[in-house]
Write a protein that holds these residues in place. Structure first.
Motif, mmCIF file in Angstrom:
data_model
loop_
_atom_site.group_PDB
_atom_site.id
_atom_site.type_symbol
_atom_site.label_atom_id
_atom_site.label_comp_id
_atom_site.label_asym_id
_atom_site.label_seq_id
_atom_site.Cartn_x
_atom_site.Cartn_y
_atom_site.Cartn_z
ATOM 1 N N ALA A 487 0.832 -1.204 0.000
ATOM 2 C CA ALA A 487 0.000 0.000 0.000
ATOM 3 C C ALA A 487 0.868 1.255 0.000
ATOM 4 N N THR A 488 1.955 1.215 0.727
ATOM 5 C CA THR A 488 2.862 2.357 0.758
ATOM 6 C C THR A 488 3.471 2.609 -0.616
ATOM 7 N N ALA A 489 3.824 1.532 -1.309
ATOM 8 C CA ALA A 489 4.384 1.678 -2.655
ATOM 9 C C ALA A 489 3.348 2.256 -3.616
ATOM 10 N N LYS A 490 2.101 1.820 -3.497
ATOM 11 C CA LYS A 490 1.045 2.342 -4.371
ATOM 12 C C LYS A 490 0.788 3.818 -4.105
ATOM 13 N N ALA A 491 0.928 4.245 -2.857
ATOM 14 C CA ALA A 491 0.692 5.652 -2.516
ATOM 15 C C ALA A 491 1.652 6.581 -3.235
ATOM 16 N N ALA A 492 2.785 6.042 -3.708
ATOM 17 C CA ALA A 492 3.748 6.866 -4.442
ATOM 18 C C ALA A 492 3.173 7.372 -5.756
ATOM 19 N N ASP A 493 2.082 6.753 -6.259
ATOM 20 C CA ASP A 493 1.460 7.195 -7.506
ATOM 21 C C ASP A 493 0.544 8.393 -7.317
ATOM 22 N N PHE A 494 0.298 8.799 -6.067
ATOM 23 C CA PHE A 494 -0.506 10.000 -5.839
ATOM 24 C C PHE A 494 0.251 11.236 -6.299
ATOM 25 N N THR A 495 -0.473 12.161 -6.897
ATOM 26 C CA THR A 495 0.117 13.461 -7.215
ATOM 27 C C THR A 495 0.431 14.212 -5.926
ATOM 28 N N LYS A 496 -0.492 14.159 -4.984
ATOM 29 C CA LYS A 496 -0.275 14.663 -3.626
ATOM 30 C C LYS A 496 -0.962 13.699 -2.665
ATOM 31 N N TYR A 497 -0.300 13.471 -1.546
ATOM 32 C CA TYR A 497 -0.795 12.464 -0.606
ATOM 33 C C TYR A 497 -0.544 12.957 0.808
ATOM 34 N N GLU A 498 -1.568 12.834 1.651
ATOM 35 C CA GLU A 498 -1.416 13.311 3.020
ATOM 36 C C GLU A 498 -2.089 12.357 3.995
ATOM 37 N N VAL A 499 -1.386 12.063 5.071
ATOM 38 C CA VAL A 499 -1.935 11.295 6.183
ATOM 39 C C VAL A 499 -2.142 12.269 7.335
ATOM 40 N N ILE A 500 -3.389 12.474 7.711
ATOM 41 C CA ILE A 500 -3.722 13.427 8.765
ATOM 42 C C ILE A 500 -3.363 12.836 10.126
ATOM 43 N N GLN A 501 -2.804 13.650 11.003
ATOM 44 C CA GLN A 501 -2.331 13.163 12.300
ATOM 45 C C GLN A 501 -3.447 13.107 13.341
ATOM 46 N N HIS A 502 -4.515 12.456 12.969
ATOM 47 C CA HIS A 502 -5.628 12.217 13.890
ATOM 48 C C HIS A 502 -6.154 10.813 13.620
ATOM 49 N N ALA A 503 -6.776 10.212 14.619
ATOM 50 C CA ALA A 503 -7.267 8.843 14.478
ATOM 51 C C ALA A 503 -8.608 8.764 13.756
ATOM 52 N N GLY A 504 -9.204 9.863 13.451
ATOM 53 C CA GLY A 504 -10.471 9.861 12.741
ATOM 54 C C GLY A 504 -10.870 11.266 12.366
ATOM 55 N N VAL A 505 -11.768 11.400 11.381
ATOM 56 C CA VAL A 505 -12.161 12.725 10.912
ATOM 57 C C VAL A 505 -12.914 13.482 11.995
ATOM 58 N N GLU A 506 -13.644 12.761 12.857
ATOM 59 C CA GLU A 506 -14.369 13.446 13.921
ATOM 60 C C GLU A 506 -13.403 14.120 14.895
ATOM 61 N N ALA A 583 -8.821 22.027 4.605
ATOM 62 C CA ALA A 583 -8.869 23.221 3.759
ATOM 63 C C ALA A 583 -7.550 23.421 3.033
ATOM 64 N N GLU A 584 -6.441 23.229 3.730
ATOM 65 C CA GLU A 584 -5.132 23.417 3.106
ATOM 66 C C GLU A 584 -4.889 22.375 2.018
ATOM 67 N N PHE A 585 -5.382 21.163 2.216
ATOM 68 C CA PHE A 585 -5.199 20.134 1.183
ATOM 69 C C PHE A 585 -5.966 20.500 -0.084
ATOM 70 N N LEU A 586 -7.171 21.029 0.078
ATOM 71 C CA LEU A 586 -7.935 21.475 -1.088
ATOM 72 C C LEU A 586 -7.230 22.623 -1.802
ATOM 73 N N GLN A 587 -6.630 23.523 -1.045
ATOM 74 C CA GLN A 587 -5.897 24.628 -1.666
ATOM 75 C C GLN A 587 -4.666 24.126 -2.420
ATOM 76 N N GLN A 588 -4.013 23.080 -1.896
ATOM 77 C CA GLN A 588 -2.871 22.491 -2.600
ATOM 78 C C GLN A 588 -3.313 21.873 -3.923
ATOM 79 N N ILE A 589 -4.472 21.218 -3.911
ATOM 80 C CA ILE A 589 -5.009 20.646 -5.154
ATOM 81 C C ILE A 589 -5.287 21.758 -6.160
ATOM 82 N N ASP A 590 -5.884 22.832 -5.682
ATOM 83 C CA ASP A 590 -6.187 23.968 -6.561
ATOM 84 C C ASP A 590 -4.912 24.552 -7.164
#
Length: 604
Positions: A487-506, A583-590
């Protein structure tokens, strides 16, 4: 018979390009990439009636509209088609014009240095190469065009006029030859009225020709029937006019003794005139009065077209039609789109479809999807969607609708669940409405959000969408277990990839959204009928930590696309109140997509 390869040179927005097809094909790509150009190119080569329209080509059919002589040579439009899976009848008719084709090499066998050995390999078959040529003729101040067998090419004497002729050394590929290919082209319904007329090349004209093979010439009988119609009979108000006209005309012209020497007819009694004046009349409920087909709604016209296609398929046989169809979704509801595509895929020999509808796209397997791209110099390329070897087919089937939408998108954002998939569009709304932020909404940028189902699955989709030539972005929270090496190797194909430092979106939301927004949300949410009383009521004196804990409990209790996360984000009025990580990730995509959007080529 099927189209296997299409090569274009100097045609419309394409300077050079090759499209490879393997059976049924769905052509996708951004607007103006060249999907319609491909269909028009096939019609020029294979359409039995296309060359009889005037003009066949014009100035804007040449790349960059450059058709005048350059350095002593006239630019030439060249479109070559390779036809494979020939019927026994086609092999007999075109014997001597065929070449050996290798499915593995995707090229002619006789171009290989080991041609004799390769010719016996599996996957080698006879193919028919044909070509359309067009150019400007300064002497006649007009454009000339023609279709030819591309093999064999006879070398002409450069000193004769023959060498200067269009297609010199090639034998014409005639209308009768094209009829054997069984090519039909249904344009988008902006010109749908022609498809249901009796004009040459229309669907009804195709039906008339097919029925005439067994019933005799239908036009001959129609002309006799029209001639027999009496307009100026003795009981007609036109009888006196006809008599008076005859008496006066007889003073100046030597008429015959035939009593009908001057007569009134409903037609000029020619095939071409009948083609112009004949109309299909249709009565639809709830009314009972028939009207010309072109007075019906666009949706009804499309359904009429569908009905005629079933007729043609029965007349031609299941495997003898190459059918190109543009945007079948126009004015059709989703169920009708699916029904139409199901029919043509099952009944036509080869279907080549362009579409912007996920309901159409989801009816095609990934191997049948051809992604087109074109650069600013006019180089057209095609890529077949190929799932990685270790990508389970069931995962594609379970996400078929999402895949269809992603295929249409300019870029793909892969998230881990339904909550995130619902959250990001609302964050994009808030960024778009904040005048202090220079941001282009996901929708305007053409970004599709793909729900991977869980955090560990997010990286699995990176190589899938990257193989389609799309920018692909991935984001998920910290997984409970470390990702596998694969999975880590496949993630290299992302144009941008981020792992958020929280255990869940909530946890991310209650940590990064200001407490005053959380408090406002907590007080409002209790009025909803689906609020669970056990979650309690936030006390007015609750401190910041208590507010976060209370909202966290509510968000965890109502997750997913229909959960409370979208309601919380709707309370955020600008970038200062949004969760910064998202929000910052969306701005990076933009920021990443802006240059690509600005550099898009024009043309069709």
């Amino acid at each position: 018979m099927k189209v296997r390869r299409l090569t274009l040179h100097n045609f419309r927005g394409v300077q050079n390009g090759t499209v490879l097809l393997d059976g049924h094909a769905l052509l996708v790509g951004r607007n103006s990439v060249g999907k319609s150009t491909i269909c028009e190119a096939l019609d020029l080569v294979l359409g039995p009636e296309r060359l009889f329209r005037r003009p066949v080509i014009d100035e804007y059919d040449f790349h960059a509209a450059k058709y005048q002589e350059v350095e002593g040579r006239l630019p030439e439009v060249r479109i070559e088609v390779i036809l494979t899976e020939l019927s026994p009848e086609a092999e007999r008719r075109f014997k001597g014009r065929l070449r050996r084709w290798s499915a593995a090499a995707l090229d002619f066998v006789d171009t290989s240095p080991d041609a004799l050995e390769v010719a016996d390999e599996e996957g080698v078959e006879w193919c028919l190469p044909v070509v359309f040529l067009g150019r400007f003729d300064p002497a006649d101040d007009d454009f000339v065009a023609g279709t030819f067998f591309a093999h064999p090419e006879v070398v002409t004497d450069d000193l004769t006029d023959e060498a200067q002729q269009l297609g010199a050394g090639l034998k014409p590929f005639t209308r009768e030859d094209k009829w054997l290919c069984g090519f039909l082209y249904l344009r988008a319904n902006r010109t749908g009225s022609r498809a249901l007329s009796f004009q040459r090349g229309s669907l009804i004209d195709t039906i008339v020709r097919l029925e005439s093979r067994t019933e005799g010439s239908l036009w001959e009988k129609a002309l006799r029937d029209v001639e027999a119609v009496t307009i100026a009979g003795e009981d007609s108000g036109f009888a006196k006019i006809r008599t008076e006209v005859r008496q006066r005309v007889d003073r100046f012209l030597n008429l015959t003794d035939d009593p009908n020497a001057v007569d009134l007819q409903v037609s000029e009694l020619t095939r071409e005139h009948l083609r112009e004046v004949l109309r299909l009349f249709v009565s639809t409920q709830p009314g009972a009065h028939g009207v010309p087909f072109n007075r019906l709604s666009t949706g009804s016209l499309n359904l009429l077209v569908f009905a005629l296609l079933t007729y043609i398929a029965e007349l031609k046989g299941d495997d003898s039609v190459i059918f190109a169809m543009e945007e079948p979704e126009i004015a059709l509801p989703p169920h009708a789109q699916r029904r139409l595509v199901d029919f043509v895929v099952k009944r036509m020999g080869q279907v080549i479809v362009t579409s912007h509808s996920p309901y159409v796209i989801e009816k095609f397997d990934p191997e049948q999807i051809v992604v087109l791209s074109r650069d600013a110099a006019g180089a057209l390329t095609s890529t077949n969607v190929t799932l990685p070897d270790d990508f389970k087919r069931k995962k594609y089937g379970d996400n078929r609708r999402q895949f269809a939408e992603a295929v249409l998108a300019r870029a793909v954002l892969v998230v881990e669940g339904a909550t995130e998939a619902a959250a990001f569009p609302i964050i994009a709304d808030a960024l778009d409405q904040d005048s202090s932020v220079d941001y282009q909404h996901l929708d305007l940028a053409g970004v599709s959000i793909f729900d991977a189902g869980n955090d560990a699955s997010v990286p699995l989709f990176a190589p899938v969408f990257a193989a389609m030539g799309k920018p692909v972005y991935g984001i998920h929270d910290t997984p409970t277990s470390p990702l596998s090496a694969d999975a880590t190797a496949k993630a290299a194909d992302f144009t941008k990839y981020e792992v958020i430092q929280h255990a869940g979106v909530e946890k991310l939301l209650v940590t990064e959204i200001p407490v005053e927004v959380l408090r406002r949300f907590a007080n409002k949410i209790t009025t909803r009928p689906d609020y669970v009383p056990e979650w309690g009521i936030l006390e007015e004196a609750a401190d910041d930590e208590a507010v976060r804990d209370h909202v966290f409990t509510i968000l965890k209790g109502r997750k997913g696309a229909e959960g409370y996360t979208p309601l919380l984000l709707a309370e955020c009025s600008g970038i200062a109140e949004l969760p910064a990580s998202m929000a910052e990730f969306l701005q990076q995509i933009d920021d990443d997509l802006r240059p690509d959007i600005a550099a898009e080529p024009d043309g069709t």
